[in-house]
Scaffold this motif. Structure first.
Motif, PDB file in Angstrom:
ATOM      1  N   LYS A   1       6.560   2.056   9.748  1.00  0.00           N
ATOM      2  CA  LYS A   1       7.785   2.458   9.055  1.00  0.00           C
ATOM      3  C   LYS A   1       7.461   3.179   7.761  1.00  0.00           C
ATOM      4  O   LYS A   1       8.085   4.186   7.417  1.00  0.00           O
ATOM      5  CB  LYS A   1       8.653   1.230   8.776  1.00  0.00           C
ATOM      6  CG  LYS A   1       9.404   0.708   9.988  1.00  0.00           C
ATOM      7  CD  LYS A   1      10.258  -0.501   9.621  1.00  0.00           C
ATOM      8  CE  LYS A   1      11.056  -1.005  10.825  1.00  0.00           C
ATOM      9  NZ  LYS A   1      11.841  -2.218  10.495  1.00  0.00           N
ATOM     10  N   ASP A   2       6.458   2.663   7.043  1.00  0.00           N
ATOM     11  CA  ASP A   2       6.069   3.284   5.791  1.00  0.00           C
ATOM     12  C   ASP A   2       5.548   4.707   6.026  1.00  0.00           C
ATOM     13  O   ASP A   2       5.929   5.648   5.318  1.00  0.00           O
ATOM     14  CB  ASP A   2       4.990   2.440   5.098  1.00  0.00           C
ATOM     15  CG  ASP A   2       4.747   2.865   3.671  1.00  0.00           C
ATOM     16  OD1 ASP A   2       5.251   2.182   2.766  1.00  0.00           O
ATOM     17  OD2 ASP A   2       4.061   3.883   3.455  1.00  0.00           O
TER      18      ASP A   2
ATOM     19  N   THR B   1       6.202  10.692   6.022  1.00  0.00           N
ATOM     20  CA  THR B   1       6.023  11.981   6.706  1.00  0.00           C
ATOM     21  C   THR B   1       7.326  12.562   7.241  1.00  0.00           C
ATOM     22  O   THR B   1       7.381  13.745   7.594  1.00  0.00           O
ATOM     23  CB  THR B   1       5.048  11.827   7.886  1.00  0.00           C
ATOM     24  OG1 THR B   1       5.551  10.808   8.770  1.00  0.00           O
ATOM     25  CG2 THR B   1       3.657  11.450   7.400  1.00  0.00           C
ATOM     26  N   GLY B   2       8.378  11.726   7.340  1.00  0.00           N
ATOM     27  CA  GLY B   2       9.634  12.214   7.900  1.00  0.00           C
ATOM     28  C   GLY B   2       9.673  12.181   9.420  1.00  0.00           C
ATOM     29  O   GLY B   2      10.566  12.757  10.039  1.00  0.00           O
ATOM     30  N   ILE B   3       8.726  11.474  10.040  1.00  0.00           N
ATOM     31  CA  ILE B   3       8.708  11.352  11.505  1.00  0.00           C
ATOM     32  C   ILE B   3       9.937  10.574  11.974  1.00  0.00           C
ATOM     33  O   ILE B   3      10.259   9.517  11.431  1.00  0.00           O
ATOM     34  CB  ILE B   3       7.424  10.654  11.983  1.00  0.00           C
ATOM     35  CG1 ILE B   3       6.221  11.591  11.825  1.00  0.00           C
ATOM     36  CG2 ILE B   3       7.538  10.187  13.434  1.00  0.00           C
ATOM     37  CD1 ILE B   3       4.891  10.958  12.189  1.00  0.00           C
ATOM     38  N   GLN B   4      10.629  11.117  12.994  1.00  0.00           N
ATOM     39  CA  GLN B   4      11.815  10.453  13.528  1.00  0.00           C
ATOM     40  C   GLN B   4      11.697  10.107  15.008  1.00  0.00           C
ATOM     41  O   GLN B   4      12.422   9.254  15.510  1.00  0.00           O
ATOM     42  CB  GLN B   4      13.044  11.347  13.317  1.00  0.00           C
ATOM     43  CG  GLN B   4      13.389  11.560  11.847  1.00  0.00           C
ATOM     44  CD  GLN B   4      14.649  12.377  11.661  1.00  0.00           C
ATOM     45  OE1 GLN B   4      15.058  13.108  12.566  1.00  0.00           O
ATOM     46  NE2 GLN B   4      15.270  12.258  10.494  1.00  0.00           N
TER      47      GLN B   4
ATOM     48  N   ASP C   1      -0.799   8.255  -1.556  1.00  0.00           N
ATOM     49  CA  ASP C   1       0.514   7.769  -1.982  1.00  0.00           C
ATOM     50  C   ASP C   1       0.514   6.248  -2.066  1.00  0.00           C
ATOM     51  O   ASP C   1       1.082   5.676  -3.008  1.00  0.00           O
ATOM     52  CB  ASP C   1       1.583   8.238  -0.984  1.00  0.00           C
ATOM     53  CG  ASP C   1       2.978   7.784  -1.378  1.00  0.00           C
ATOM     54  OD1 ASP C   1       3.480   8.262  -2.405  1.00  0.00           O
ATOM     55  OD2 ASP C   1       3.554   6.930  -0.666  1.00  0.00           O
ATOM     56  N   LEU C   2      -0.116   5.581  -1.106  1.00  0.00           N
ATOM     57  CA  LEU C   2      -0.205   4.121  -1.132  1.00  0.00           C
ATOM     58  C   LEU C   2      -0.962   3.647  -2.363  1.00  0.00           C
ATOM     59  O   LEU C   2      -0.561   2.677  -3.030  1.00  0.00           O
ATOM     60  CB  LEU C   2      -0.908   3.610   0.134  1.00  0.00           C
ATOM     61  CG  LEU C   2      -0.184   3.828   1.467  1.00  0.00           C
ATOM     62  CD1 LEU C   2      -1.090   3.436   2.634  1.00  0.00           C
ATOM     63  CD2 LEU C   2       1.119   3.037   1.525  1.00  0.00           C
ATOM     64  N   VAL C   3      -2.046   4.327  -2.666  1.00  0.00           N
ATOM     65  CA  VAL C   3      -2.853   3.968  -3.847  1.00  0.00           C
ATOM     66  C   VAL C   3      -2.039   4.181  -5.120  1.00  0.00           C
ATOM     67  O   VAL C   3      -2.061   3.341  -6.034  1.00  0.00           O
ATOM     68  CB  VAL C   3      -4.155   4.799  -3.885  1.00  0.00           C
ATOM     69  CG1 VAL C   3      -4.894   4.587  -5.212  1.00  0.00           C
ATOM     70  CG2 VAL C   3      -5.062   4.426  -2.713  1.00  0.00           C
TER      71      VAL C   3
ATOM     72  N   LEU D   1      -2.438   2.385  11.822  1.00  0.00           N
ATOM     73  CA  LEU D   1      -2.303   3.739  12.372  1.00  0.00           C
ATOM     74  C   LEU D   1      -3.511   4.106  13.225  1.00  0.00           C
ATOM     75  O   LEU D   1      -3.376   4.766  14.254  1.00  0.00           O
ATOM     76  CB  LEU D   1      -2.132   4.748  11.235  1.00  0.00           C
ATOM     77  CG  LEU D   1      -0.698   5.043  10.770  1.00  0.00           C
ATOM     78  CD1 LEU D   1       0.084   5.751  11.882  1.00  0.00           C
ATOM     79  CD2 LEU D   1       0.045   3.785  10.361  1.00  0.00           C
ATOM     80  N   SER D   2      -4.681   3.637  12.812  1.00  0.00           N
ATOM     81  CA  SER D   2      -5.879   3.914  13.592  1.00  0.00           C
ATOM     82  C   SER D   2      -5.790   3.287  14.974  1.00  0.00           C
ATOM     83  O   SER D   2      -6.186   3.884  15.980  1.00  0.00           O
ATOM     84  CB  SER D   2      -7.113   3.382  12.859  1.00  0.00           C
ATOM     85  OG  SER D   2      -8.292   3.697  13.574  1.00  0.00           O
TER      86      SER D   2
END
Length: 316
Positions: free
Chosen positions: A47-48, A53-56, A75-77, A93-94
């Motif tokens: 979700k994050d 990225t704007g993925i839908q 961005d997370l850092v 994600l990996s």
């Protein structure tokens, strides 16, 4: 086979069959995650990333590049997440992209080659109790009430067997009645669906028996071992106590004693105590249900004991 095809009762309609055949591998990967905690952690990571990225739509993951992953990591850092949190999210994600590679949906895993942030030493992150504190904690609940008997049994099960909260909550009555080579054991359902058998400590066994005698559900072999007090009052109710409730139990009693800790500290305490008393670290690894011995070393707090410091070896 032909007879089965022509005469067998079909569980799926043709539309349902086609619908499952069209499920994107991205959705298939997530649906195949068996462990509830893993699903929740991976869902949060996905979700994050999708928000960033704007993925839908699932198919859009196939357009992700290493540059997207690096930008997300940065961005997370910048959001001040810990190094371990960032690593866990990248790992989620990996895992997805490794699955997509296996399905030939993408040509490579874009997470590979992305530098992971350094992680601080785990040492001291999960505090282990001293022996006197562990004894105080075991004596803290009121042993004259059902709740007190249950809480003592829960604390003893955690302190003597180093279980995770969710492992304790999954225990059934029958899991408490296992025997191997004449020795009572607990059957523990661990991470990843792995089962291990842990010898039952006599002190914990006695407290569990006291609780079951008072709660009167000891004969319900398929029922949950530890239940909320309200469920103990309802005949035939087999609903287990929740991991959150276990956390609150440990937190409440420890806070009253002056050392506010979470349930995971009892796992660290058990592991440290076993190692302090010369338990083999490989055996402790198996006992804790760790796949990697490096994880077990996290719970080895022996190096943090002040009395072992070279400071106290200096003599003038």
């Amino acid at each position: 086979m032909t007879d089965l095809i022509t005469t067998g009762k079909r569980a799926l309609t043709s539309i349902e069959f086609q619908g499952l055949a069209d499920v994107p591998p991205e959705v298939e990967w997530f649906a195949n995650l068996g462990n509830k905690e893993t699903r929740r952690a991976y869902e949060n990571a996905l979700k994050d990333f999708m928000n960033f990225t704007g993925i839908q739509h699932p198919e859009e993951f196939r357009m992700v590049t290493r540059a997207h992953m690096i930008a997300w990591r940065d961005d997370l850092v910048n959001r001040s997440l810990s190094g371990m949190s960032v690593r866990h999210r990248l790992a989620a994600l990996s895992s997805l992209f490794e699955y997509l590679c296996e399905k030939n949906t993408v040509t490579h895993n874009p997470v590979k080659g992305v530098k992971r942030p350094a992680v601080e030493s785990y040492e001291g992150k999960t505090p282990a109790l001293g022996d006197h504190q562990a004894r105080q904690l075991l004596e803290a609940p009121d042993s004259t009430t059902i709740k007190g008997k249950r809480d003592r049994a829960i604390l003893a099960t955690l302190l003597y067997h180093a279980l995770r909260r969710d492992e304790l909550c999954r225990l059934k009555i029958k899991d408490f009645k296992q025997e191997r080579r004449g020795v009572p054991h607990l059957k523990v359902s661990g991470k990843g669906g792995k089962t291990r058998y842990v010898p039952l400590h006599p002190a914990a066994s006695g407290l569990i028996h006291e609780y079951l005698d008072a709660a009167e559900h000891g004969l319900e072999d398929t029922g949950s071992l530890f239940r909320s007090v309200s469920n103990n009052r309802i005949q035939g109710s087999q609903k287990a106590i929740t991991p959150d409730a276990v956390y609150k139990i440990v937190r409440a009693y420890s806070e009253k004693l002056g050392f506010k800790i979470g349930a995971h500290s009892l796992r660290a305490t058990a592991a440290t105590n076993a190692l302090d008393h010369q338990a083999d670290i490989a055996k402790v690894q198996e006992w804790l249900g760790h796949a990697n011995i490096a994880t077990t070393r996290i719970y080895d707090h022996r190096k943090t004991r002040p009395e072992d410091s070279p400071t106290f070896k200096v003599s003038y």
